[in-house]
Structure formats: C-alpha cells, structure tokens
Design an enzyme around this catalytic site. Structure first.
Site, PDB file in Angstrom:
ATOM      1  CG  ASN A   1      -2.188   0.652   1.007  1.00  0.00           C
ATOM      2  OD1 ASN A   1      -2.454   1.615   0.061  1.00  0.00           O
ATOM      3  ND2 ASN A   1      -3.312   0.198   1.530  1.00  0.00           N
TER       4      ASN A   1
ATOM      5  CG  HIS B   1      24.763   4.113   9.523  1.00  0.00           C
ATOM      6  ND1 HIS B   1      25.411   4.350   8.566  1.00  0.00           N
ATOM      7  CD2 HIS B   1      23.491   4.306   9.225  1.00  0.00           C
ATOM      8  CE1 HIS B   1      24.600   4.837   7.419  1.00  0.00           C
ATOM      9  NE2 HIS B   1      23.479   4.784   7.983  1.00  0.00           N
TER      10      HIS B   1
ATOM     11  N   GLY C   1       0.310  -1.686   9.250  1.00  0.00           N
ATOM     12  CA  GLY C   1       0.484  -0.316   8.783  1.00  0.00           C
ATOM     13  C   GLY C   1       1.726   0.378   9.550  1.00  0.00           C
TER      14      GLY C   1
ATOM     15  CE  LYS D   1      16.278 -10.324  20.391  1.00  0.00           C
ATOM     16  NZ  LYS D   1      16.169 -10.701  21.637  1.00  0.00           N
TER      17      LYS D   1
ATOM     18  NE  ARG E   1       4.886  -8.687  24.231  1.00  0.00           N
ATOM     19  CZ  ARG E   1       4.413  -7.538  24.026  1.00  0.00           C
ATOM     20  NH1 ARG E   1       4.768  -6.626  23.360  1.00  0.00           N
ATOM     21  NH2 ARG E   1       3.244  -7.169  24.798  1.00  0.00           N
TER      22      ARG E   1
END
Length: 192
Positions: free
Chosen positions: A88, A118, A147, A171, A185
């Site tokens: 979208n 970085h 979103g 993760k 999570r």
C-alpha cells in the site's frame, strides 16, 4: 576471495563493512531512484507502464502484483518478490542486502523494510560516515504486515504470520503467529 579483492557491492551483499559512496553503488542507487521517480509519477490508468517499471526495478517480481505509489527503495535489484505482492501507500525498502519476499505478502501503508544499518561504534561511525553494513531480510509466504511496521536488518518472518501495525521487528518471528509491539513479540499462535 579476500576482502581487499572484493568490490564494495560484494562486501555489501556479504554483510561486511562497505563504502556506500563507491561509484558503482552510486550509479545503481541513481538508477533505482530514477525508476522509482518514474513509477511514482504514473497514474492509475498507466498499469502497463507501472508493471514494466517494477519489473525493471526489482531483482525478481512474481505474477499479480500491486505497489501503490509512492514507493521508494535503495537499489530495487536486491528485492526478490513472489506472486500476489501487495504494498500500500508509502512503503520503503532499503535493499542494500537481499530482501526475499514469499507469495501473498500484504503490506499496509508505510511499511518499512530495512537491510541497511551503520556501525554502533560512534568513533568509527563519525570517522567514516560513508561506511555502512547490511543484513538480509526474509519474509515468508502468506504474511500480512500492518501499517507503519518496521522490519529491521537481518530479520526473518515465517509463513502465515501477521505483524501488527506499528510494530518494530528486531528479531526473527516464527511461522503461524500473530506478533506485535515494540519490540515485536508473539501475541498468539495460529496453530491448533
């Protein structure tokens, strides 16, 4: 091949420190920005032109795709998407490393997928601002990303998973779950 013999692009794709100002990489980013600008300037009536531009921009693009402008990426050529891709408004993919997307990905507005990062050492970062790193991202089949979610470098999201809106995925997230939050999570399993 030793590091001194690798091109900056090879280092980038290998997850090593690389020089982002390397002329080859600059040219490739300029190509992607030109194609994204052309794509973002198309209208909804120019579906064939949109299709041609995205097929030129992406490394691989399966059948039946829709990417709603505006769309931005670093290289485009490092994005490998399966069939039935939907992104979208306002999605961004920083594909300094590979982004592998399975079939049937649904992205809500303003999803951000980052492979670039970085050095965390402030002295190295300040002394050599042009040095960067990148880690691949893999998104499985039948994934829905809500979103404003941010998918960080090096992350894998398993098949049939939903990522809640506004999540920051730092993760790996397994298959067959609903996951949300910052950091993202698992909220619940979809398996019986």
């Amino acid at each position: 091949m030793q590091d001194s013999q690798k091109t900056e692009k090879q280092k980038m794709l290998a997850g090593e420190l690389y020089l982002s100002t390397d002329p080859e990489l600059v040219i490739e980013r300029q190509r992607a920005r030109r194609l994204a600008r052309l794509y973002n300037a198309t209208t909804e009536e120019e579906l064939e032109q949109r299709s041609q531009i995205l097929q030129e921009l992406f490394g691989k693009l399966g059948q039946n795709f829709e990417v709603v402008p505006p769309f931005l990426c670093d290289y485009g050529s490092n994005i490998y998407a399966g069939k039935n891709l939907y992104m979208n408004f306002g999605c961004v993919i920083l594909d300094c490393n590979t982004v592998h997307i399975g079939d049937n990905l649904l992205c809500a507005p303003y999803v951000q997928i980052y492979t670039a990062y970085h050095p965390t050492d402030p002295i190295q970062r300040l002394t050599h601002r042009e040095l960067e790193l990148a880690a691949p991202v893999t998104i499985g089949n039948n994934v829905w990303i809500g979103g404003g979610a941010i998918i960080c470098p090096g992350v894998t999201i398993g098949d049939n998973t939903t990522i809640g809106a506004g999540s920051v995925v730092v993760k790996d997230i397994p298959a067959n779950v609903v996951a949300a939050g910052n950091p993202c999570r698992v909220i619940r399993s979809l398996e019986s």
